[in-house]
Write an enzyme that holds these catalytic residues in place. Structure first.
Site, short mmCIF file in Angstrom:
data_model
loop_
_atom_site.label_atom_id
_atom_site.label_comp_id
_atom_site.label_asym_id
_atom_site.label_seq_id
_atom_site.Cartn_x
_atom_site.Cartn_y
_atom_site.Cartn_z
CG ASP A 426 -2.02 1.04 1.14
OD1 ASP A 426 -1.87 2.00 0.35
OD2 ASP A 426 -3.04 0.91 1.85
NE ARG A 428 -4.44 3.18 -0.39
CZ ARG A 428 -5.57 2.59 0.00
NH1 ARG A 428 -6.72 3.00 -0.50
NH2 ARG A 428 -5.53 1.58 0.86
#
Length: 515
Positions: A426, A428
């Site tokens: 991930d 982000r």
């Protein structure tokens, strides 16, 4: 009042009893929701007229779970928070950025370290100092512990003023490599240019705003490096980190740096060697990742460019467009009702998913979560949905996400697919979303998310999270493996964790004794 009733279109009645609890603290932790720092709300839920097939619970009268909603300390000012996940907290084993800035102001060194290289396990540490503080002793120390190459990080306008072109202009857009200019020696007060004293004079001349192109011989023994505008927020490199650090310390934006090597074999110094050097000489050692978080916390990185009314299938909203100052990406904040004092706002920070949000992909639950969040905000009469673009595939981009789909069809799960493509599980970052929320006026929020990383990723930016609201959508044959991977490997909360549907709440009343 002991009970709170929440209404939801998919679940006609959910009863929350703030006085009772039949779930242990350990079970709270399994939901990815930590115990509140000041106090906690323990919600025991019973459901009526529910579709039990979605949640492994067919009884409408049973207790279906408890959520410990963390209450973080209220914050004053844009960037004040000591909550867990605060960007000012250094990574384990590192000094804080604040300590590093103090050291630089005292004309001392800092060691800046990049992240581990997943392929070879190598980290690179650089001795960093403000170029305006260079001395014979300091440069001698760098030459003793460094590679022998003394570099000076400089902004493009200073390099242009001194007429120092890049060695390889064709590589200027290659973010993987530093941008070296032609090497130089100071003309005045130096001999061969190679000694520590000569190099210190050259570094000081480069740092002076009064220097002229004719003050330098070319080539020489000091290596100017071009700093990319935006610093570590654009390129995660030691050049950018070194200049950012001296800027944050309030000093002239010119750094001097050198890679640290192992004295025995000449290899890049290991983390153990870096830590020993730092300990022996009282040098703070900082992570470039921490510097990125430090800057994101303090600098306003978005600007609002437009506001308009937006009638939708869910109802009427006001939409705000924000443009990132870093990359020009445009993001949206969709607002319902008056934010007022910014307290207790229902919030969803939604990552762009073109395939799910627009085309209704059944591989994920993104589109369903977006739809449900908008419904809940309408029912609450007040709330904000921040739509962050550039988050496709948890940050890998649309094309790579489709490649990940192919890998998933071959048997990989969603995390394995991202890793196989060379990306983080991930990637982000939610700092832009946090800044948008604060600009809208949000101060404390009930955050609609199943993702604990998003929960901690926002609250360090001066936003107090007073409740976490799981966003439960139907688990289907097509997305059940995807959701299970997120639950097992990434700590997301789903129906199997809650033993029933706690999908969100849109209106709550708590008696004054609980305040």
């Amino acid at each position: 009042m002991d009970c709170i009733v929440f209404h939801h279109p998919l679940f006609p009645r959910i009863l929350i009893n703030s006085k009772s609890s039949n779930v242990s603290h350990d079970q709270f932790q399994s939901l990815g929701i930590g115990k509140g720092r000041n106090r906690a709300w323990n919600f025991t839920c019973s459901a009526e007229n529910l579709n039990g097939s979605l949640f492994n619970n067919n009884s409408s009268d049973e207790s279906i779970g408890t959520v410990d909603a963390e209450i973080t300390q209220e914050t004053i000012g844009f960037f004040v928070s000591d909550a867990e996940g605060d960007p000012d907290r250094p990574s384990p084993g590192y000094s804080s950025i604040k300590q590093a800035l103090t050291s630089l102001r005292q004309q001392k060194f800092v060691i800046a370290v990049d992240d581990d290289d997943d392929d070879c396990g190598v980290v690179e540490g650089n001795l960093v100092m403000a170029a305006s503080h260079a001395s014979r002793e300091a440069i001698a120390f760098m030459m003793k512990h460094g590679s022998g190459i003394v570099s000076v990080g400089m902004k493009g306008e200073d390099l242009e003023r001194l007429k120092l072109p890049l060695m390889s202009p064709e590589n200027e857009d290659d973010s993987s490599a530093p941008s070296f200019t032609i090497t130089v020696d100071a003309r005045v007060g130096t001999t061969t240019g190679v000694s520590a004293s000569d190099r210190a004079k050259t570094v000081l001349a480069l740092s002076s705003p009064n220097s002229r192109p004719e003050d330098f011989r070319r080539p020489g023994h000091v290596f100017p490096l071009k700093y990319r505008n935006g610093g570590v927020l654009r390129r995660v490199g030691h050049t950018e980190a070194s200049v950012d650090l001296v800027i944050q310390a309030g000093l002239s934006p010119v750094s001097v740096l050198s890679s640290i090597i192992d004295k025995e074999d000449g290899s890049i110094a290991s983390m153990d060697t870096l830590r020993k050097l730092a300990s022996d000489h009282s040098i703070p050692i900082v992570s470039i990742t921490d510097l990125i978080r430090y800057r994101r916390k303090r600098e306003m990185l978005v600007e609002r460019t437009a506001i308009s009314g937006l009638p939708t299938k869910w109802g009427s909203f006001q939409v705000h467009c924000y443009r990132s100052k870093l990359d020009g990406m445009e993001h949206l904040a969709i607002v319902k009702g008056e934010i007022g004092n910014g307290q207790d706002i229902l919030v969803r920070v939604h990552s762009e998913c073109l395939t799910g949000d627009i085309f209704g992909s059944k591989r994920c639950d993104c589109g369903n979560q977006l739809d449900l969040a908008m419904q809940l905000i309408v029912q609450a009469g007040r709330g904000v949905l921040v739509y962050l673009r550039g988050h496709e595939g948890r940050g890998i981009g649309l094309g790579h996400k489709l490649q990940a789909y192919n890998l998933q069809d071959q048997g990989h799960d969603t995390v394995q697919a991202n890793l196989k493509l060379g990306f983080a599980a991930d990637g982000r970052e939610y700092g832009i979303g946090a800044q948008i929320l604060r600009d809208i006026g949000v101060q404390t929020m009930r955050l609609m998310t199943n993702n604990p990383a998003k929960f901690t990723g926002l609250k360090g930016y001066g936003l107090a999270v007073v409740g976490r609201v799981p966003v439960m959508t139907p688990i289907t044959e097509e997305n059940k493996r995807y959701l299970e991977t997120k639950r097992v490997k990434m700590g997301h909360v789903y129906g199997s964790d809650l033993q029933g549907p706690l999908t969100g709440f849109t209106k709550s009343t708590i008696d004054e004794e609980n305040e």
